[in-house]
Enzyme design. Structure first.
Site, PDB file in Angstrom:
ATOM      1  N   ARG A   1     -15.495 -21.476  10.269  1.00 31.66           N
ATOM      2  CA  ARG A   1     -14.234 -20.805   9.986  1.00 31.66           C
ATOM      3  C   ARG A   1     -13.405 -21.515   8.907  1.00 31.66           C
ATOM      4  O   ARG A   1     -12.771 -20.861   8.083  1.00 31.66           O
ATOM      5  CB  ARG A   1     -13.428 -20.676  11.281  1.00 31.66           C
ATOM      6  CG  ARG A   1     -14.079 -19.726  12.272  1.00 31.66           C
ATOM      7  CD  ARG A   1     -13.447 -19.797  13.646  1.00 31.66           C
ATOM      8  NE  ARG A   1     -14.003 -18.772  14.522  1.00 31.66           N
ATOM      9  CZ  ARG A   1     -13.621 -18.581  15.770  1.00 31.66           C
ATOM     10  NH1 ARG A   1     -12.685 -19.356  16.309  1.00 31.66           N
ATOM     11  NH2 ARG A   1     -14.166 -17.627  16.504  1.00 31.66           N
TER      12      ARG A   1
ATOM     13  N   GLU B   1       3.365 -18.887  36.023  1.00 34.52           N
ATOM     14  CA  GLU B   1       3.093 -18.197  34.764  1.00 34.52           C
ATOM     15  C   GLU B   1       4.395 -17.609  34.248  1.00 34.52           C
ATOM     16  O   GLU B   1       5.100 -16.914  34.986  1.00 34.52           O
ATOM     17  CB  GLU B   1       2.057 -17.100  34.995  1.00 34.52           C
ATOM     18  CG  GLU B   1       1.945 -16.049  33.912  1.00 34.52           C
ATOM     19  CD  GLU B   1       1.601 -16.623  32.552  1.00 34.52           C
ATOM     20  OE1 GLU B   1       2.297 -16.281  31.580  1.00 34.52           O
ATOM     21  OE2 GLU B   1       0.637 -17.414  32.472  1.00 34.52           O
TER      22      GLU B   1
ATOM     23  N   ILE C   1     -13.477 -20.978  25.011  1.00 39.48           N
ATOM     24  CA  ILE C   1     -13.544 -20.497  26.396  1.00 39.48           C
ATOM     25  C   ILE C   1     -14.400 -21.429  27.244  1.00 39.48           C
ATOM     26  O   ILE C   1     -14.056 -21.752  28.386  1.00 39.48           O
ATOM     27  CB  ILE C   1     -14.046 -19.043  26.441  1.00 39.48           C
ATOM     28  CG1 ILE C   1     -13.016 -18.133  25.757  1.00 39.48           C
ATOM     29  CG2 ILE C   1     -14.290 -18.586  27.880  1.00 39.48           C
ATOM     30  CD1 ILE C   1     -13.433 -16.689  25.652  1.00 39.48           C
TER      31      ILE C   1
END
Length: 474
Positions: free
Chosen positions: A303, A43, A454
Site C-alpha cells: 500500500r 462502547e 483483523i
C-alpha cells in the site's frame, strides 16, 4: 493503596473493563470471561463494532488447509519477511512473530468455536508474496462480529453502549521512573451521568485508530496531503489514546498513517470502489495513468509503494477489469452499477478511453501487452506482478473506476509487549493496563499489509483478555 480503598470510591466494581467493541475488544472480553471473571465492556456509540463492523473481515493466515490444497508454499518466515519489508523494517519483531504464529489458530477459533464460515478460497493482497488472505462468506466483518457478540453475551459479558471513556483511574506513581497502576475507568453514561468503575484485575483498551480525528491526525502526521477523505466510521477518534498518554503510556509510530489506493474520489468514505478495486483490479486488472494510457505500477505492490507512486503521479489513475476478473475475485460489481457514478461499465475499450480521457491507441497497446503476458508468458515482464494461474486476458465488457488515496489506518499507538501489556517509562508495564488492535503501535511499522489488522486484533485481543485476568489489584 489497597483494594478495599479503591473499591470504596467506585460506583461499580468488576473484575475487567474492556473499552471498545470491535474485533479486539470482543476477543478480549470473550477470553477474560472464559477465564471465569466478570467483564464489563463499554462502547461509546449506540451499537457495537466500529470499523470492524464495516470491514471486509479478511484474515491473513499462514498454514491453512486451503493453502495446502492449492499447493501454496507459505511459512511463518515468509509472512514475517513480507510484513517487515512492507513496514520498512520499523516493525516490532516480537509482535509480528506472535501474530504470524497465532494466525492459523485464530482462524480455527473463529470457525470451530464461533462458527464463522469462510469462503473456500484464498486471496492474494498487495505486498503478500503468496495468497494467504481468507475472507468470510459474506465478505463482511459483520459476520465475525455477530458471532463474537453472541459468544460474549452467552458468557455473561455486560455490554454497555453509549458509554464513553472519560478517564483512566490510577494509583499515584511510586517514583518518577515507576509507572502508575490502573485501578478503573471514569465513563459518561447514556444519561450523561459520570460513573466510576473499579476493576479487580485491569482494563483493556481496544478503541481503534484515529483516522477520523482530523486535529490529532494533522498534529501527528503534518506531512500528509491536506483535505484527504478517510474510509473509517466517523467515531474513529483519539480520545482514549490521548488518555493513555496522559497516564504515562509510551507511544510508537504515531506519524505512520496508511493511505490506501483502491478507493475513489467519486464517493465519500469507504464506498463501493474497494469491492472492485481491491479484490478485482489489483489482482486481475490494470491500473492506468490516464495521461499516458500506460501502466505505472505493479498492481499488487504494498500500500505504501502504491500510494507514494500515485501521489507522485499527481492525479487519479483508472482501474480497469473485466467479467473474468470479477469471476476470479468472486466480487460481482453489477448490482452497484445503477447510477454508474463510481464504477462504470463499457462495451468497448474505446468508450472507456473516451470516458476517462485516455489516449485510445496507447491504452489498446497497453492492454494487448498485458494480455500477452497473461496468456503467453504467464509472467509480467514490465512490473513483476504475480499472475495467478486462473488469470485470463482482459476482454469486453470492461469496468472502470477512478482511484485516489484516502486515509485508511493509523499504524501508531500505545506501545505494548507480546503479552499485550501497555508499556510506560523505561518500557516498564503499566500495571493493570492492556491494549490490542489499532489503538496500539509497532506491529506494522510504516505500512500495514491487507488482512493483517483483523488477524492482529483477534490475536492480541485474546492475549490481552487471557493476561489481564492474571493481574490483581491489591
Amino acid at each position: 493503596m489497597n483494594k478495599t480503598n479503591i473499591d470504596a470510591g467506585m460506583d461499580i466494581v468488576t473484575d475487567v473493563v474492556i473499552v471498545g467493541s470491535g474485533f479486539a475488544g470482543l476477543s478480549a472480553a470473550i477470553a477474560a470471561a472464559q477465564a471465569g471473571v466478570s467483564v464489563i465492556l463499554v462502547e461509546k456509540e449506540a451499537s457495537c463494532g466500529g470499523n470492524s463492523l464495516v470491514s471486509g473481515g479478511a484474515l491473513t493466515v499462514v498454514g491453512s488447509p486451503i493453502q495446502t490444497r492449492e499447493g501454496i508454499t507459505d511459512s511463518f518466515a515468509l509472512l514475517k519477511q513480507d510484513m517487515l519489508t512492507a513496514g520498512r523494517q520499523l516493525n516490532n519483531v516480537a509482535l509480528v512473530e506472535t501474530m504470524v504464529q497465532e494466525s492459523y489458530p485464530t482462524l480455527q477459533w473463529l470457525t470451530e468455536e464461533l462458527g464463522v464460515k469462510f469462503k473456500d478460497r484464498v486471496d492474494q493482497y498487495g505486498g503478500h508474496s503468496v495468497p494467504r488472505n481468507h475472507n468470510p462468506e459474506t465478505l463482511s466483518g459483520s459476520e465475525i462480529l455477530t458471532a463474537m457478540l453472541t459468544q460474549a453475551k452467552s458468557l455473561g459479558v455486560e455490554i454497555r453502549t453509549q458509554t464513553r471513556l472519560i478517564r483512566l483511574l490510577t494509583t499515584p506513581a511510586q517514583t518518577n521512573t515507576t509507572p502508575p497502576m490502573v485501578t478503573g475507568v471514569v465513563v459518561k453514561t447514556p444519561d450523561r451521568e459520570i460513573k466510576q468503575i473499579g476493576v479487580n484485575q485491569g482494563v483493556v483498551l481496544a478503541t481503534g485508530g484515529f483516522s477520523g480525528d482530523r486535529a490529532f491526525l494533522q498534529q501527528q502526521a503534518p506531512h500528509l496531503p491536506t483535505g484527504l477523505d478517510h474510509t473509517n466510521v466517523p467515531n474513529a477518534t483519539a480520545e482514549a489514546l490521548i488518555e493513555a498518554i496522559r497516564i504515562g503510556s509510551q507511544c510508537v509510530d504515531l506519524e505512520q498513517v496508511q493511505l490506501v489506493p483502491w478507493v475513489s474520489p467519486d464517493e465519500t468514505g469507504y464506498g463501493i470502489a474497494p469491492l472492485f478495486g481491491s479484490y478485482t483490479v489489483l489482482a486481475y486488472g490494470l491500473a492506468i495513468d490516464p495521461v499516458t494510457g500506460k501502466r505505472f505500477i505493479n498492481e499488487l505492490a504494498d500500500r505504501k509503494t502504491w500510494v507514494d507512486t500515485l501521489l507522485t503521479l499527481g492525479h487519479p489513475c483508472i482501474g480497469i477489469a473485466d467479467t473474468a476478473g470479477m469471476e476470479n475475485s468472486g466480487i460481482d460489481i453489477e448490482p452497484y452499477l445503477a447510477d454508474q457514478a463510481v464504477v462504470k461499465k463499457f462495451s468497448t475499450l474505446s468508450s472507456l478511453a473516451a470516458e476517462y480521457s485516455i489516449p485510445d491507441t496507447a491504452l489498446q497497446q497497453t492492454l494487448d501487452r498485458y494480455n500477452y503476458f497473461v496468456e503467453q508468458l504467464h509472467e509480467d515482464r514490465d512490473f513483476g506482478k504475480s499472475l495467478r494461474d486462473q488469470a485470463k486476458p482482459l476482454n469486453p465488457p470492461f469496468y472502470g473506476v477512478r482511484l485516489w488515496p484516502k486515509v485508511h489506518y493509523t499504524m501508531g499507538g500505545v506501545k505494548i509487549d507480546a503479552q499485550a501489556q501497555v508499556l510506560g517509562v523505561g518500557d516498564l508495564p503499566i500495571a493493570g493496563l492492556y491494549a490490542a488492535g489499532e489503538v496500539t503501535g509497532g506491529m506494522h511499522g510504516a505500512c500495514r499489509l491487507g488482512g493483517c489488522s483483523i488477524t492482529e486484533c483477534i490475536v492480541f485481543g485474546r492475549i490481552a483478555g487471557q493476561n489481564v485476568v492474571k493481574h490483581s489489584i491489591t
